[in-house]
Every structure is written in structure tokens, then in C-alpha cells.
Design a protein around this motif. Structure first.
Motif, mmCIF file in Angstrom:
data_model
loop_
_atom_site.group_PDB
_atom_site.id
_atom_site.type_symbol
_atom_site.label_atom_id
_atom_site.label_comp_id
_atom_site.label_asym_id
_atom_site.label_seq_id
_atom_site.Cartn_x
_atom_site.Cartn_y
_atom_site.Cartn_z
ATOM 1 N N LEU A 21 -53.186 -43.391 35.886
ATOM 2 C CA LEU A 21 -54.355 -44.267 36.015
ATOM 3 C C LEU A 21 -55.665 -43.479 36.010
ATOM 4 O O LEU A 21 -56.712 -44.006 36.386
ATOM 5 N N SER A 22 -55.589 -42.218 35.565
ATOM 6 C CA SER A 22 -56.786 -41.362 35.658
ATOM 7 C C SER A 22 -57.945 -41.868 34.795
ATOM 8 O O SER A 22 -59.105 -41.595 35.090
ATOM 9 N N ALA A 23 -57.625 -42.591 33.725
ATOM 10 C CA ALA A 23 -58.696 -43.045 32.828
ATOM 11 C C ALA A 23 -59.366 -44.334 33.312
ATOM 12 O O ALA A 23 -60.367 -44.767 32.741
ATOM 13 N N CYS A 24 -58.811 -44.955 34.362
ATOM 14 C CA CYS A 24 -59.399 -46.211 34.856
ATOM 15 C C CYS A 24 -60.720 -45.939 35.549
ATOM 16 O O CYS A 24 -60.889 -44.936 36.218
ATOM 17 N N SER A 25 -61.656 -46.899 35.395
ATOM 18 C CA SER A 25 -62.907 -46.744 36.118
ATOM 19 C C SER A 25 -63.280 -48.002 36.897
ATOM 20 O O SER A 25 -64.408 -48.151 37.335
ATOM 21 N N SER A 26 -62.314 -48.921 37.040
ATOM 22 C CA SER A 26 -62.578 -50.133 37.828
ATOM 23 C C SER A 26 -61.262 -50.766 38.263
ATOM 24 O O SER A 26 -60.204 -50.438 37.746
ATOM 25 N N HIS A 27 -61.386 -51.707 39.224
ATOM 26 C CA HIS A 27 -60.218 -52.500 39.653
ATOM 27 C C HIS A 27 -59.523 -53.124 38.468
ATOM 28 O O HIS A 27 -58.306 -53.073 38.335
ATOM 29 N N SER A 28 -60.335 -53.811 37.642
ATOM 30 C CA SER A 28 -59.717 -54.668 36.628
ATOM 31 C C SER A 28 -58.955 -53.819 35.611
ATOM 32 O O SER A 28 -57.866 -54.201 35.176
ATOM 33 N N GLU A 29 -59.491 -52.625 35.267
ATOM 34 C CA GLU A 29 -58.738 -51.766 34.348
ATOM 35 C C GLU A 29 -57.417 -51.330 34.974
ATOM 36 O O GLU A 29 -56.378 -51.314 34.320
ATOM 37 N N MET A 30 -57.487 -50.978 36.250
ATOM 38 C CA MET A 30 -56.283 -50.522 36.946
ATOM 39 C C MET A 30 -55.247 -51.645 37.023
ATOM 40 O O MET A 30 -54.074 -51.443 36.718
ATOM 41 N N ILE A 31 -55.701 -52.844 37.386
ATOM 42 C CA ILE A 31 -54.790 -53.982 37.525
ATOM 43 C C ILE A 31 -54.175 -54.353 36.164
ATOM 44 O O ILE A 31 -52.983 -54.649 36.066
ATOM 45 N N ASP A 32 -54.989 -54.298 35.101
ATOM 46 C CA ASP A 32 -54.469 -54.616 33.751
ATOM 47 C C ASP A 32 -53.339 -53.676 33.362
ATOM 48 O O ASP A 32 -52.297 -54.093 32.856
ATOM 49 N N LEU A 33 -53.544 -52.364 33.572
ATOM 50 C CA LEU A 33 -52.515 -51.386 33.208
ATOM 51 C C LEU A 33 -51.243 -51.590 34.036
ATOM 52 O O LEU A 33 -50.130 -51.502 33.520
ATOM 53 N N ILE A 34 -51.432 -51.873 35.319
ATOM 54 C CA ILE A 34 -50.270 -52.074 36.198
ATOM 55 C C ILE A 34 -49.523 -53.340 35.778
ATOM 56 O O ILE A 34 -48.291 -53.373 35.761
ATOM 57 N N HIS A 35 -50.266 -54.369 35.391
ATOM 58 C CA HIS A 35 -49.634 -55.616 34.946
ATOM 59 C C HIS A 35 -48.748 -55.373 33.714
ATOM 60 O O HIS A 35 -47.599 -55.811 33.642
ATOM 61 N N THR A 36 -49.286 -54.623 32.744
ATOM 62 C CA THR A 36 -48.504 -54.315 31.531
ATOM 63 C C THR A 36 -47.248 -53.531 31.903
ATOM 64 O O THR A 36 -46.150 -53.817 31.409
ATOM 65 N N ARG A 37 -47.411 -52.540 32.792
ATOM 66 C CA ARG A 37 -46.262 -51.731 33.210
ATOM 67 C C ARG A 37 -45.234 -52.597 33.932
ATOM 68 O O ARG A 37 -44.027 -52.434 33.746
ATOM 69 N N ALA A 38 -45.716 -53.539 34.765
ATOM 70 C CA ALA A 38 -44.812 -54.400 35.532
ATOM 71 C C ALA A 38 -43.933 -55.219 34.596
ATOM 72 O O ALA A 38 -42.742 -55.412 34.838
ATOM 73 N N GLU A 39 -44.531 -55.670 33.483
ATOM 74 C CA GLU A 39 -43.757 -56.489 32.532
ATOM 75 C C GLU A 39 -42.629 -55.689 31.891
ATOM 76 O O GLU A 39 -41.620 -56.257 31.494
ATOM 77 N N GLN A 40 -42.816 -54.342 31.793
ATOM 78 C CA GLN A 40 -41.788 -53.497 31.165
ATOM 79 C C GLN A 40 -40.795 -52.949 32.184
ATOM 80 O O GLN A 40 -39.855 -52.254 31.820
ATOM 81 N N THR A 41 -41.028 -53.211 33.473
ATOM 82 C CA THR A 41 -40.196 -52.615 34.521
ATOM 83 C C THR A 41 -39.102 -53.592 34.934
ATOM 84 O O THR A 41 -39.392 -54.741 35.249
ATOM 85 N N PRO A 42 -37.823 -53.146 34.910
ATOM 86 C CA PRO A 42 -36.745 -54.036 35.324
ATOM 87 C C PRO A 42 -36.899 -54.464 36.783
ATOM 88 O O PRO A 42 -37.422 -53.704 37.598
ATOM 89 N N LEU A 43 -36.437 -55.662 37.083
ATOM 90 C CA LEU A 43 -36.512 -56.197 38.444
ATOM 91 C C LEU A 43 -35.804 -55.246 39.405
ATOM 92 O O LEU A 43 -34.750 -54.705 39.088
ATOM 93 N N GLY A 44 -36.404 -55.039 40.569
ATOM 94 C CA GLY A 44 -35.788 -54.167 41.571
ATOM 95 C C GLY A 44 -36.248 -52.729 41.458
ATOM 96 O O GLY A 44 -36.076 -51.951 42.392
#
Ligand SMILES: [Zn+2]
Length: 417
Positions: free
Chosen positions: A27-50
Motif C-alpha cells: 500500500l506504499s503508493a496510496c495517498s488517501s483512505h479511498s485509495e487504500m480501501i479501493d486496493l483492499i477491496h480488489t484484493r478481498a475479492e481475489q482472496t478465498p473465504l477464511g
């Protein structure tokens, strides 16, 4: 100013942590909440449950609005999947609600010793400091052997791309030697690796060393922590900090008097040197004193970091044959912190001009490394810090003790033989 170099030695790295951090969401390239949350959201969609969503390198202090997102904001992006995001220096972390629960925290959990759970009117905000963050990290499943192997291969490839052909690992777990040997025997090891093992595990690993040592893999010595860090005001200082922690005016010695001498004697008896983490000038002096008292016959005793060195101790490195293994690149992020914490004494931070003039030969008694993944391993960063004593974006007047600057050639030589 300098051109790309090869055949470099990275004298202070953490291969398992580097490899693992490379598998995490950067997350080093993020410069705001919304950028950080967007990247985490994309990662969450690719992450298996659990499975955990693990993120690294958040640098909130550098944002226009320097505040962490809350656990509720994370929850909205991650759903039921536990998620945590480390600050770049691994002293703070933000966690979502499933992550807090996995670590055993609830709405009313008290702060753990040496840690903080930040709170607002809705209970924990998700921001955790020090030991509270480590408690969450301890709840994340350890990588399995296959993942570890992937991590180590990724870390080695990363360092190789930066021009390194040798790396010193400064807190090698017992599994690292055998895993490197396996990689080496398959013809996949392109770097030479020297391992330094925590002193309480050292004997055990040393007994197995014959099984994993190869031309490219060597047990280097035993690692010990003598103090904390400047950032946390726990470095062991000869003079008080300008802004100390209550009750710790001069930081903190991590060892009892006499303990260091015993360790010097013990590892010397086994035919190995000690690599002592010593950041404050008090810790540096304590290591030099212990080595002077015991006069070990083994070569290669070294001080890791040696960030603050009293003037009268500089020549003692040469007299005692002690290596200074330093990471100038940290100056780039820490100049402000160092000036705030040390005031006038900031002039004693990495006095490399004095060190070289006193006889600490670059590449022999003065070695450069980065402490990757705490900061990046690009050698150019340490060259910049050692030569300019400031970040590229700073004016000359902001340089830290510019009279301690060394030449570009001297700086590169600290990465060489
Ligand atoms: Zn380190």
C-alpha cells in the motif's frame, strides 16, 4: 550521480520477512483512505473465504490527511475476511473487525502491556500500536513450508535484480539454512547467503550447520539485541533524548551488565562472531567494552546499525577489529525524527567521514545494508544518504551533519568486498 552497480553485498536483510511482505498487498503508493480501501477491496475479492488479507507499507504520515481508515471502513471493503495493514515501520497496524476477533480482542479488551488499542465512541478504531499489533500478527497463520519457499525465492530474486550477489540475513530462523541448501542443490540459488541466528537458538543451528552449509551458504554468527530503536526512543543513549518516553530518559538497555561479555565469550568459544544490534551510543559502547574485555580470537564481530557513535568510540572499532554494519538509507526517512529526538547530538548519527578516516575500510570494517523489508533495499538510497546526508527533495541546509558525508566511490565500496 552514480550508475548501476553489480556484485554488491546487502549486509543486513531479513529474507523471510522480505519474501512474506512481497506476497502482501503493497500500500506504499496510496495517498488517501479511498485509495487504500479501493486496493483492499480488489484484493478481498481475489482472496478465498477464511484467508487473511495481509497488507504492508502504509505511510499515513505522508498523506494530505494523515489519519488511518477505521475498522468499519475496512469491514465495508472486506466483508467477513480478516484483514490487517501494517505501517511501513511495523510499529502500527489497522485491523478490521474479523481480524480483531481472530486475535481475541473485543469491545472492552484492555491495552496489552507495551501496546495500545486506539478507541473512539464506537469502541476500538482498528488502529493498534506495538504489542497490540503484534498480537494480531500472531493470530495470522504462519506460512507453510511451500509458502516459505516461494517467499525466499521471491526475496532472493528481488535482491538479485537490485545488483546484489551476497546477502547477510540477520535473524535467520532454524529452517532457513536447510531450505536454502535445498534451493542450492536444485541449482536455483544465485546469491551467496550468510546466516546470523538469534543467540538463544544459535547452538542448536550451529550443530546442524554442516548439513546445510554450501559454498554459497554459510553460518555467519549469532545475533543479539542490545537496545531498541531511535524511532521508539528505546535506543540506549549516553545522553538523554530531547523527548524521551516517561521513565526512559536514555532509552533502554536490553541486556543486564555482564550478559554481553558472557555472550562474546560463548560465541567466540564456538568459533563464531557476534552480530550485536546496537543503535544508541550507549549500546555501541557497551558492545565495544565487552569485546575489549574478552578479546575474542574469532574475527568478524560486528555491530548492526551503530546509528549513534560517541566521538571517542570511533577509533575503537579499528583497534578491536569490529565491523560497523550500517544502513544509511534509513536517514532518508528518519532525518526529522533524529533531529527531534537527539537535538545537538544528531551530529553523532552515522559519522562515516570520521569512521573512514579512523581506518574503518569501506567493504571490510564498514559495510552497507538496508534492513529490508523495514525499508527498501535499493542501494542508491544508501549512496544518496551517505553522500548527500539528505533526501533528494531537501535543501542543502537540511542535511544531517553534512561534514560526515563520504564520496560516491567510498559509499559504493561499502557494498563491495
Ligand atoms: Zn534488522
Amino acid at each position: 550521480m552514480s550508475h548501476k552497480q553489480t556484485n554488491l553485498r546487502e549486509a543486513h536483510a531479513h529474507l523471510p520477512q522480505l519474501g512474506r511482505s512481497m506476497s502482501m498487498l503493497d500500500l506504499s503508493a496510496c495517498s488517501s483512505h479511498s485509495e487504500m480501501i479501493d486496493l483492499i477491496h480488489t484484493r478481498a475479492e481475489q482472496t478465498p473465504l477464511g484467508q487473511w488479507i495481509l497488507c504492508s507499507s502504509v505511510r499515513v504520515e505522508a498523506w494530505d490527511e494523515p489519519s488511518w481508515p477505521t475498522r468499519q471502513q475496512l469491514d465495508a471493503a472486506t466483508g467477513d475476511k480478516p484483514c490487517c495493514a501494517w505501517s511501513f515501520d511495523y510499529h502500527a497496524m489497522v485491523v478490521n473487525t474479523p481480524g480483531l476477533e481472530a486475535a481475541g480482542f473485543n469491545e472492552v479488551s484492555p491495552d496489552p502491556p507495551r501496546g495500545r488499542i486506539m478507541r473512539d465512541e464506537h469502541g476500538p478504531t482498528g488502529l493498534l500500536l506495538e504489542s497490540a499489533a503484534l498480537q494480531v500478527w500472531a493470530a495470522v497463520p504462519e506460512p507453510d513450508p511451500a509458502q516459505r519457499r516461494t517467499h525466499i525465492l521471491a526475496a532472493l530474486a528481488h535482491l538479485g535484480k537490485l545488483g546484489y550477489t551476497q546477502v547477510h540475513d540477520l535473524k535467520s530462523p532454524a529452517w532457513l539454512g536447510p531450505m536454502l541448501a535445498e534451493i542450492c542443490d536444485e541449482g536455483l540459488l544465485e546469491l551467496s547467503v550468510e546466516l546470523f541466528v538469534l543467540i538463544n537458538e544459535f547452538k542448536e543451528v550451529q550443530e546442524q550447520a554442516r548439513g546445510f552449509e554450501r559454498d554459497q551458504i554459510r553460518l555467519g554468527g549469532a545475533k543479539v539485541f542490545v537496545d531498541g530503536t531511535l524511532n521508539s526512543r528505546t535506543a540506549w543513549m549516553l545522553e538523554p533524548f530531547v523527548d524521551p518516553i516517561a521513565g526512559l530518559a536514555c532509552g533502554q538497555a536490553m541486556l543486564e551488565p555482564g550478559e554481553l561479555e558472557n555472550m562474546v565469550e560463548m560465541v567466540d568459544g564456538l568459533g563464531y562472531p557476534l552480530a550485536a544490534h546496537a543503535i544508541g551510543d550507549g549500546a555501541v559502547r557497551a558492545v565495544l567494552d565487552a569485546i575489549q574485555a574478552k578479546q575474542p580470537g574469532t574475527r568478524g564481530f560486528r555491530i548492526e546499525h551503530a546509528e549513534v557513535i560517541a566521538e571517542q568510540d570511533v577509533a575503537r572499532f579499528v583497534e578491536l577489529g569490529v565491523i560497523a554494519s550500517v544502513q544509511p538509507c534509513h536517514l532518508l526517512t528518519d532525518i526529522e525524527v533524529v533531529k527531534r529526538a537527539l537535538g545537538e547530538r544528531a551530529s553523532r548519527v552515522l559519522p562515516m567521514r570520521e569512521m573512514i578516516d579512523a581506518g574503518l575500510t569501506p567493504g571490510e570494517l564498514l559495510l552497507f545494508g538496508s534492513d529490508v523489508p523495514i525499508v527498501g533495499a535499493d542501494p542508491e538510497d544508501s549512496i544518496q544518504a551517505a553522500v548527500q546526508r539528505r533526501r533528494v527533495d531537501m535543501g542543502e541546509a537540511e542535511a544531517l551533519a553534512p561534514d560526515q558525508s563520504i564520496s560516491v566511490d567510498e559509499a559504493w565500496a561499502c557494498f563491495g568486498e
